[in-house]
Design a protein around this motif. Sequence first.
Motif, PDB file in Angstrom:
ATOM      1  N   ALA B  23      -4.442 -11.321   7.896  1.00 54.79           N
ATOM      2  CA  ALA B  23      -4.559 -12.084   6.649  1.00 54.79           C
ATOM      3  C   ALA B  23      -5.572 -11.429   5.716  1.00 54.79           C
ATOM      4  O   ALA B  23      -5.384 -11.369   4.512  1.00 54.79           O
ATOM      5  N   ARG B  25      -6.819  -8.077   5.929  1.00 52.48           N
ATOM      6  CA  ARG B  25      -6.715  -6.643   5.637  1.00 52.48           C
ATOM      7  C   ARG B  25      -5.294  -6.125   5.505  1.00 52.48           C
ATOM      8  O   ARG B  25      -5.086  -4.955   5.191  1.00 52.48           O
ATOM      9  N   GLY B  26      -4.312  -6.967   5.782  1.00 52.01           N
ATOM     10  CA  GLY B  26      -2.941  -6.472   5.773  1.00 52.01           C
ATOM     11  C   GLY B  26      -2.669  -5.655   7.017  1.00 52.01           C
ATOM     12  O   GLY B  26      -3.591  -5.343   7.796  1.00 52.01           O
ATOM     13  N   ASP B  28      -1.566  -2.436   7.374  1.00 55.56           N
ATOM     14  CA  ASP B  28      -2.082  -1.067   7.349  1.00 55.56           C
ATOM     15  C   ASP B  28      -3.598  -1.028   7.487  1.00 55.56           C
ATOM     16  O   ASP B  28      -4.147  -0.123   8.120  1.00 55.56           O
ATOM     17  N   GLY B  29      -4.262  -2.022   6.890  1.00 55.14           N
ATOM     18  CA  GLY B  29      -5.720  -2.033   6.919  1.00 55.14           C
ATOM     19  C   GLY B  29      -6.316  -2.511   8.234  1.00 55.14           C
ATOM     20  O   GLY B  29      -7.488  -2.280   8.511  1.00 55.14           O
ATOM     21  N   ASN B 104       1.456 -13.655   5.793  1.00 56.47           N
ATOM     22  CA  ASN B 104       1.047 -12.460   5.056  1.00 56.47           C
ATOM     23  C   ASN B 104       1.842 -11.236   5.505  1.00 56.47           C
ATOM     24  O   ASN B 104       2.270 -10.436   4.692  1.00 56.47           O
ATOM     25  N   SER B 106       4.802 -11.147   6.734  1.00 59.57           N
ATOM     26  CA  SER B 106       6.204 -11.190   6.306  1.00 59.57           C
ATOM     27  C   SER B 106       6.342 -10.947   4.802  1.00 59.57           C
ATOM     28  O   SER B 106       7.422 -10.575   4.335  1.00 59.57           O
ATOM     29  N   LEU B 107       5.253 -11.103   4.056  1.00 57.09           N
ATOM     30  CA  LEU B 107       5.318 -10.879   2.608  1.00 57.09           C
ATOM     31  C   LEU B 107       4.904  -9.472   2.211  1.00 57.09           C
ATOM     32  O   LEU B 107       5.155  -9.036   1.098  1.00 57.09           O
ATOM     33  N   SER B 109       4.870  -5.530   1.954  1.00 55.62           N
ATOM     34  CA  SER B 109       5.932  -4.521   2.011  1.00 55.62           C
ATOM     35  C   SER B 109       5.381  -3.113   2.172  1.00 55.62           C
ATOM     36  O   SER B 109       5.847  -2.191   1.554  1.00 55.62           O
ATOM     37  N   GLY B 110       4.386  -2.955   2.993  1.00 54.55           N
ATOM     38  CA  GLY B 110       3.778  -1.649   3.198  1.00 54.55           C
ATOM     39  C   GLY B 110       4.663  -0.703   4.000  1.00 54.55           C
ATOM     40  O   GLY B 110       5.883  -0.839   4.059  1.00 54.55           O
ATOM     41  N   ALA B 111       4.029   0.252   4.633  1.00 57.75           N
ATOM     42  CA  ALA B 111       4.766   1.306   5.318  1.00 57.75           C
ATOM     43  C   ALA B 111       5.288   0.868   6.684  1.00 57.75           C
ATOM     44  O   ALA B 111       6.117   1.537   7.287  1.00 57.75           O
ATOM     45  N   ARG B 116      10.770  -7.969   8.890  1.00 58.34           N
ATOM     46  CA  ARG B 116      10.304  -9.046   8.021  1.00 58.34           C
ATOM     47  C   ARG B 116      11.389 -10.084   7.760  1.00 58.34           C
ATOM     48  O   ARG B 116      11.105 -11.168   7.273  1.00 58.34           O
ATOM     49  N   LYS B 117      12.640  -9.728   8.040  1.00 57.94           N
ATOM     50  CA  LYS B 117      13.733 -10.665   7.759  1.00 57.94           C
ATOM     51  C   LYS B 117      13.697 -11.891   8.661  1.00 57.94           C
ATOM     52  O   LYS B 117      14.085 -12.975   8.269  1.00 57.94           O
TER      53      LYS B 117
END
Lengths: 229, 229
Positions: B23, B25-26, B28-29, B104, B106-107, B109-111, B116-117
């Motif tokens: 939530a 850092r996403g 990738d982070g 977060n 699922s929303l 759209s990073g690498a 996500r579907k």
Amino acid sequence: MAQQERARKTKDAILEAAGAVFAERGYDGATVSDVYSRAGLTKGAFYFHFSSKKDLAEEVLSIQVDRQGYPILPRQVKLQELVDAGFVFAHRLMRDSMLQGSVNLSLESGAHQLDRKRPFVAWIDHNQRALTEANDHGELYSHVDTAEVAELMVSSFSGAQILSHILTGRQDLTTRVAALLAHLLPTIAVPAVLARLDIAADRGERVLAEAGVGTTALRPAPPGLTDTL
Amino acid sequence: MAQQERARKTKDAILEAAGAVFAERGYDGATVSDVYSRAGLTKGAFYFHFSSKKDLAEEVLSIQVDRQGYPILPRQVKLQELVDAGFVFAHRLMRDSMLQGSVNLSLESGAHQLDRKRPFVAWIDHNQRALTEANDHGELYSHVDTAEVAELMVSSFSGAQILSHILTGRQDLTTRVAALLAHLLPTIAVPAVLARLDIAADRGERVLAEAGVGTTALRPAPPGLTDTL
């Protein structure tokens, strides 16, 4: 002048490449060298126009705001102008990679410190103005809370965009916007107005054609378009 | 049995920490060490339960699906059950960091190559079943396209969640869901049903209280809750 023109083209090529890179990899996954390499430019050319990845991302984000409104022609039914703005935005979003990157950045909640509120607030303000005008023309039911509806339209559009992106790669975005409006507008617009609204999925394409802006002009949006329209 | 119980607690502590880290850092982070450090665990404990960050993220994503439906009590008006599921989800989302991390992911759209579907499709299926049942009970207008509405509800809810997150840190999510339903349901439900629906913003809280699930139980959702309800 030729030099200015060249600089603007370079900057636009960077923004265009940035949109695509941000759309593919997100903010955290993207690097400055990804962007200038994709644009076929040097590191020096990049840093002539942007001071950092964050600086670049802020400008990509602002594209949604700066270029959002064009080219909505005035209509007798004011609510149609609001509908048109939504359909034109959806139509462009299906085709314009710079805009796609911009929208992705505003939806991404990673570690970055970008101002994600700005594009949403700009759209809420836009809708609020349009709804107030529609209300002044007697187009809305008296119970309508225009501030609430202005935000609901932004949130529901954003959601349509996300689901369309995830399920169909944005192929059905305008169809989703049409479905949204078909369910939302009857609780807002009085019947005489509702009956005259055009909320068909291809509305955005027709509005752009009427304004003399072809679809090809949107891959990518040409520089300075907002100035000339 | 004590060992099984301990393992489940450890796994849940990891998922809880992962939700918070994703939530913030996403995908990738976030790093695996961020997660086990926050959970107060060792690297070894982490890899006993999960093979990789992707494996962990898939499980966090699936939380939306596995724990989505509880605890919706049967109602005479079937559409109320659908409304209740939405409000309970919104109420939990305002409080449960694991669920926030899941949404977060699922929303975003990073690498990453996460599926996500799945959570969206699960919610669409859930809504489709609920709308079909409501339709069988004569609660919907005959023109309603239940498949279209099932998707529109998911997309509009997602959008409400995003705007609420960005503008108010999710503080007004249930208010936004109430506004959405107030504008969406009149084009779906026949008046006699509409008049009997409870779509007040605190509906989720009351539904949970009625089912004997307090708010405290949601920070975080206790392990195995779906099994016992």
